[in-house]
Design an enzyme around this catalytic site. Structure first.
Site, PDB file in Angstrom:
ATOM      1  N   ASN A 124       0.858  -1.192   0.000  1.00 58.61           N
ATOM      2  CA  ASN A 124       0.000   0.000   0.000  1.00 58.61           C
ATOM      3  C   ASN A 124       0.895   1.243   0.000  1.00 58.61           C
ATOM      4  O   ASN A 124       2.113   1.128   0.175  1.00 58.61           O
ATOM      5  CB  ASN A 124      -0.927  -0.036   1.232  1.00 58.61           C
ATOM      6  CG  ASN A 124      -0.120  -0.051   2.507  1.00 58.61           C
ATOM      7  OD1 ASN A 124       0.579   0.901   2.830  1.00 58.61           O
ATOM      8  ND2 ASN A 124      -0.190  -1.148   3.244  1.00 58.61           N
ATOM      9  N   PHE A 178      -4.012   3.186  15.202  1.00 63.27           N
ATOM     10  CA  PHE A 178      -4.491   4.025  14.106  1.00 63.27           C
ATOM     11  C   PHE A 178      -5.493   3.238  13.273  1.00 63.27           C
ATOM     12  O   PHE A 178      -5.561   2.010  13.366  1.00 63.27           O
ATOM     13  CB  PHE A 178      -3.320   4.473  13.222  1.00 63.27           C
ATOM     14  CG  PHE A 178      -2.713   5.754  13.696  1.00 63.27           C
ATOM     15  CD1 PHE A 178      -1.963   5.782  14.856  1.00 63.27           C
ATOM     16  CD2 PHE A 178      -2.931   6.942  13.007  1.00 63.27           C
ATOM     17  CE1 PHE A 178      -1.425   6.975  15.322  1.00 63.27           C
ATOM     18  CE2 PHE A 178      -2.397   8.131  13.456  1.00 63.27           C
ATOM     19  CZ  PHE A 178      -1.648   8.154  14.618  1.00 63.27           C
TER      20      PHE A 178
HETATM   21  O1  C5P Z   1      -8.041  -3.300  11.319  1.00 65.12           O
HETATM   22  P1  C5P Z   1      -7.299  -2.168  10.747  1.00 65.12           P
HETATM   23  O2  C5P Z   1      -6.288  -2.587   9.718  1.00 65.12           O
HETATM   24  O3  C5P Z   1      -8.158  -1.039  10.251  1.00 65.12           O
HETATM   25  O4  C5P Z   1      -6.501  -1.557  12.000  1.00 65.12           O
HETATM   26  C1  C5P Z   1      -5.585  -0.533  11.894  1.00 65.12           C
HETATM   27  C2  C5P Z   1      -4.684  -0.533  13.091  1.00 65.12           C
HETATM   28  O5  C5P Z   1      -4.265  -1.861  13.381  1.00 65.12           O
HETATM   29  C3  C5P Z   1      -3.401   0.237  12.866  1.00 65.12           C
HETATM   30  O6  C5P Z   1      -2.963   0.733  14.114  1.00 65.12           O
HETATM   31  C4  C5P Z   1      -2.447  -0.835  12.344  1.00 65.12           C
HETATM   32  O7  C5P Z   1      -1.114  -0.488  12.612  1.00 65.12           O
HETATM   33  C5  C5P Z   1      -2.897  -2.044  13.140  1.00 65.12           C
HETATM   34  N1  C5P Z   1      -2.759  -3.326  12.440  1.00 65.12           N
HETATM   35  C6  C5P Z   1      -1.862  -4.244  12.916  1.00 65.12           C
HETATM   36  N2  C5P Z   1      -1.768  -5.474  12.301  1.00 65.12           N
HETATM   37  C7  C5P Z   1      -2.544  -5.787  11.255  1.00 65.12           C
HETATM   38  C8  C5P Z   1      -3.467  -4.852  10.763  1.00 65.12           C
HETATM   39  C9  C5P Z   1      -3.551  -3.617  11.387  1.00 65.12           C
HETATM   40  O8  C5P Z   1      -1.134  -3.953  13.868  1.00 65.12           O
HETATM   41  N3  C5P Z   1      -2.422  -6.968  10.680  1.00 65.12           N
END
Ligand code: C5P
Length: 413
Positions: A219, A336
């Site tokens: 991304n 976040f």
């Molecule tokens: O669920 P979502 O991707 O929207 O969540 C975003 C948050 O979760 C961010 O703080 C991101 O750094 C964290 N995240 C994570 N591991 C993942 C997906 C998201 O730590 N696999």
């Protein structure tokens, strides 16, 4: 791109701070003009003293034209204030000597007051940041090293010279440190040290989920928001570790402990090992939620799928959620969320839901579909909620300013 490309170049917190910059007679004297410009662009007031040998390399007019005021030269220059040697001590919050020559180190270490810069340094009670620059043999000489030790004992902070080729054609340690290191050291010396003693881990940037020998799933995250948080925490005295995805091109303090990772599982393993040693976790990384089931390490050939093909994806571990669930009660967690939202109220609602789902203490949601917000921008706009039910809309501001406010929020929890 801002002048020195640090994540805090656009921070407005330092506006109206006063710095005094001493420039000595080294080839690197011309670089002091860029340092000056970087501070001035933040609204910082900078006065400058050029030693007699510095004026052989660069002119006072250059610094005055860029906006330094006043620019001091000799102790007994015509028209000079009688007590000019005391002025930085009365007005500036930090004094920086960059570049500092071997002879300047000697004079400052001995408490000399035989020229304007030495006298101003002697009468200066605030923090002193010194960035030496000289021939590598002059730098490694015992006399110079003894002067450096004396200055450190007196409380000065030395921004060590870098290694490489020097203007004189030699190779070794002696080059003026990268400008962003000097720039950041000065900002740190005037920052409140309210995060001193805290260990902070920040996950930053994108992940790359490899599919074949050349292709990956990722991304557009540039890591700017995460690095702004990491650098703000460092400015405020924290010991900061970043677990950092690929492709981040920002200038950072060398004191940041940094683990470079490529894919989500690797980020999870590194963050999981570090987490028990941390007081705060800030999870800004745009972690890929899914990885493609890998084809292998060879390149997949176009001829193998003339009609196109499908890829299966498998879920990645959720780093934020897992570590928030595993934490000790004293550990604080800021998460976040990159969301698409039509308005700030919808964004606030998404933030509330995600705060609960991830067990974070604070959740900051940013609208990736809004102008000047989200991926690859210098600014952000956030809807923030915390575990005590407080909520706030942080309207469009530099990521550096938002990072500063979020660090304050974390401290107040
Ligand atoms: O669920 P979502 O991707 O929207 O969540 C975003 C948050 O979760 C961010 O703080 C991101 O750094 C964290 N995240 C994570 N591991 C993942 C997906 C998201 O730590 N696999």
């Amino acid at each position: 791109m801002s002048l020195l490309n640090t994540p805090v170049d656009l921070c407005t917190r330092f506006a109206n701070t006063r710095l005094h910059l001493g420039v000595c007679g080294s080839v690197a004297a011309y670089k002091a003009a860029d340092l000056l410009r970087a501070w001035l662009s933040m609204g910082i007031h900078v006065s400058v003293t050029l030693t007699r040998s510095a004026r052989q390399f660069v002119s006072p007019l250059l610094f005055a034209s860029l906006g330094a005021a006043p620019v001091y030269e000799d102790m007994f220059a015509q028209g000079q204030e009688v007590f000019a040697h005391l002025e930085p001590g009365q007005h500036a919050q930090v004094m920086i000597v960059a570049p500092a020559t071997a002879d300047a180190l000697r004079r400052l270490a001995q408490g000399a007051a035989d020229d304007m810069l030495a006298a101003q340094a002697l009468a200066f009670e605030g923090p002193l940041v010194i960035a030496p620059s000289m021939n590598p043999r002059m730098w490694t000489h015992k006399a110079t090293q003894t002067n450096v030790q004396i200055l450190e004992k007196h409380g000065a902070q030395i921004v060590l010279p870098g290694t490489g080729s020097t203007a004189c054609g030699d190779n070794g340690q002696g080059r003026l440190a990268p400008l962003h290191q000097i720039f950041l050291a000065a900002l740190r010396s005037v920052s409140p040290q309210d995060m001193a003693g805290k260990r902070v881990m920040v996950t930053v940037g994108p992940t790359r989920e490899q599919w074949d020998g050349v292709r990956y799933w990722s991304n557009p995250s540039t890591g700017r928001m995460g690095m702004a948080l990491a650098v703000c925490a460092w400015l405020r005295g924290a010991r900061v570790t970043v677990v950092c995805g690929p492709g981040i091109s920002l200038s950072l303090p060398c004191e940041l402990e940094r683990y470079d990772i490529s894919h989500a599982k690797e980020m999870f393993t590194v963050a999981h090992d570090l987490w028990p040693h941390m007081d705060m976790g800030i999870f800004t990384a745009a972690v890929a939620d899914f990885s493609p089931k890998p084809f292998g390490s060879n390149k997949f050939k176009k001829a193998e799928a003339p009609q196109g093909f499908s890829i299966d994806f498998v879920p990645n571990p959720d780093i934020l959620k897992t570590l928030a669930e595993e934490r000790k009660p004293s550990q604080k967690v800021l998460g976040f969320a990159a969301e698409t939202a039509d308005n700030m109220n919808d964004l606030l609602e998404s933030a509330r839901q995600k705060l609960a789902a991830k067990h974070a203490d604070i959740l900051a949601a940013n609208a990736i579909n809004a102008p000047n917000s989200g991926f690859a921008t210098e600014t952000n706009a956030l809807a923030v909620v915390d575990v005590h039910g407080h909520s706030k809309i942080l309207s469009t501001a530099s990521k550096a300013d938002i990072a500063w406010d979020l660090c304050t929020w974390l401290l107040q929890l």
